[in-house]
Design a protein around this motif. Structure first.
Motif, PDB file in Angstrom:
ATOM      1  N   PHE A 298      -0.159  -4.165  -0.016  1.00 49.63           N
ATOM      2  CA  PHE A 298      -1.576  -3.874  -0.157  1.00 49.63           C
ATOM      3  C   PHE A 298      -1.792  -2.386  -0.419  1.00 49.63           C
ATOM      4  CE2 PHE A 298      -5.163  -2.055   2.189  1.00 49.63           C
ATOM      5  CZ  PHE A 298      -6.198  -2.505   1.391  1.00 49.63           C
TER       6      PHE A 298
ATOM      7  N   ASN B 169      -9.011  -9.193  -5.095  1.00 50.79           N
ATOM      8  CA  ASN B 169      -8.379  -8.008  -5.665  1.00 50.79           C
ATOM      9  C   ASN B 169      -7.602  -8.363  -6.945  1.00 50.79           C
ATOM     10  OD1 ASN B 169      -9.398  -6.703  -3.460  1.00 50.79           O
ATOM     11  ND2 ASN B 169      -7.450  -6.430  -2.424  1.00 50.79           N
TER      12      ASN B 169
ATOM     13  N   PHE C 183      -7.141 -11.081  -0.938  1.00 49.73           N
ATOM     14  CA  PHE C 183      -6.190 -10.664  -1.968  1.00 49.73           C
ATOM     15  C   PHE C 183      -6.533 -11.285  -3.324  1.00 49.73           C
ATOM     16  CE2 PHE C 183      -3.117  -9.950   1.649  1.00 49.73           C
ATOM     17  CZ  PHE C 183      -3.048  -8.573   1.482  1.00 49.73           C
TER      18      PHE C 183
ATOM     19  N   GLY D 201      -0.758  -1.593  -3.900  1.00 50.25           N
ATOM     20  CA  GLY D 201      -1.740  -2.064  -4.873  1.00 50.25           C
ATOM     21  C   GLY D 201      -2.978  -1.208  -4.912  1.00 50.25           C
TER      22      GLY D 201
ATOM     23  N   PHE E 242      -0.700  -6.787  -5.430  1.00 51.63           N
ATOM     24  CA  PHE E 242      -1.618  -7.697  -4.725  1.00 51.63           C
ATOM     25  C   PHE E 242      -1.100  -9.139  -4.759  1.00 51.63           C
ATOM     26  CE2 PHE E 242      -5.139  -4.519  -5.749  1.00 51.63           C
ATOM     27  CZ  PHE E 242      -5.107  -3.964  -4.467  1.00 51.63           C
TER      28      PHE E 242
END
Length: 241
Positions: free
Chosen positions: A47, A81, A78, A50, A66
């Motif tokens: 995370f 994202n 997620f 990303g 992600f």
């Protein structure tokens, strides 16, 4: 402008949700556990990776991070994202897919649900435009290839015609004495004429009849002279003195 503003706000909200995992705060619906699993630790790392890549505009790298985080910890945030990365990469159909998955897998309705629906509709429209453009490019390419094939076929046919003409033997040129030979064939030789004349019967020879006609004329003249009266003089004579 309103959609873009909502998009940025929804990005911050979603990233804030995922950020809670990295800070050790449980997501809604996830029970707190003092022991953090290895997969969750790796999910936090992905995370963070990303987020950093997204902030730097490295959307391919952010998408990969992600996606790996979701495999380690399948949390709906997620997916949002991931959808945002596809939107930035101009993959509208994929973005719309992940927006819908985010809404479908979230427990209850997320706070940014209205914005996500707007983004989904926007991506659907953009995906249709892209599909139309793709089909238009395919038609153009197909027409161009067809035209090229026709031109090549015409060129091949022209070359084949040239080859056939080159392979056709030319007519032989006449020899120099050809005309005289032809004339000789048309005009009989004198000896041939004589032989042809000799082979005719005497009654069909022209000079025989010509001689006979001349004799008849002479004989007729003699008879006329013998029987005709005395002719008159051809002068007036002399006048008396």
């Amino acid at each position: 402008m309103r959609s873009s503003t909502h998009s940025r706000r929804s990005e911050r909200k979603a990233l804030g949700l995922v950020l809670a995992l990295a800070l050790g705060t449980p997501f809604p619906g996830v029970a707190a556990d003092a022991t953090v699993s290895a997969s969750e630790t790796q999910a936090r790392e992905k995370f963070s990776e990303g987020n950093l890549a997204y902030d730097l505009g490295e959307f391919d790298r952010a998408l990969k991070a992600f996606s790996e985080a979701y495999r380690l910890k399948p949390l709906p945030a997620f997916l949002f994202n991931i959808a945002q990365c596809h939107r930035q990469l101009n993959n509208p159909s994929r973005a719309a897919f992940f927006y819908r998955r985010y809404l479908a897998l979230s427990e209850g309705e997320p706070a940014n649900a209205d914005t996500v629906r707007e983004l989904t509709a926007e991506m659907d429209t953009k995906a249709r435009v892209q599909e139309e453009q793709r089909r238009e490019r395919e038609r153009f390419t197909r027409d161009r290839e067809l035209q090229k094939a026709r031109e090549q076929a015409a060129l091949a046919e022209a070359r084949a015609n040239e080859a056939r003409l080159a392979a056709t033997p030319a007519a032989p040129a006449p020899e120099k004495n050809g005309a005289s030979d032809a004339l000789a064939m048309q005009v009989p030789d004198a000896s041939v004429k004589a032989e042809a004349s000799a082979s005719k019967p005497w009654t069909r020879r022209w000079y025989v009849w010509a001689g006979a006609g001349a004799v008849a004329v002479l004989a007729g003249g003699a008879v006329w002279l013998a029987t005709a009266p005395n002719p008159r003089g051809t002068t007036l004579g002399t006048v008396g003195r």
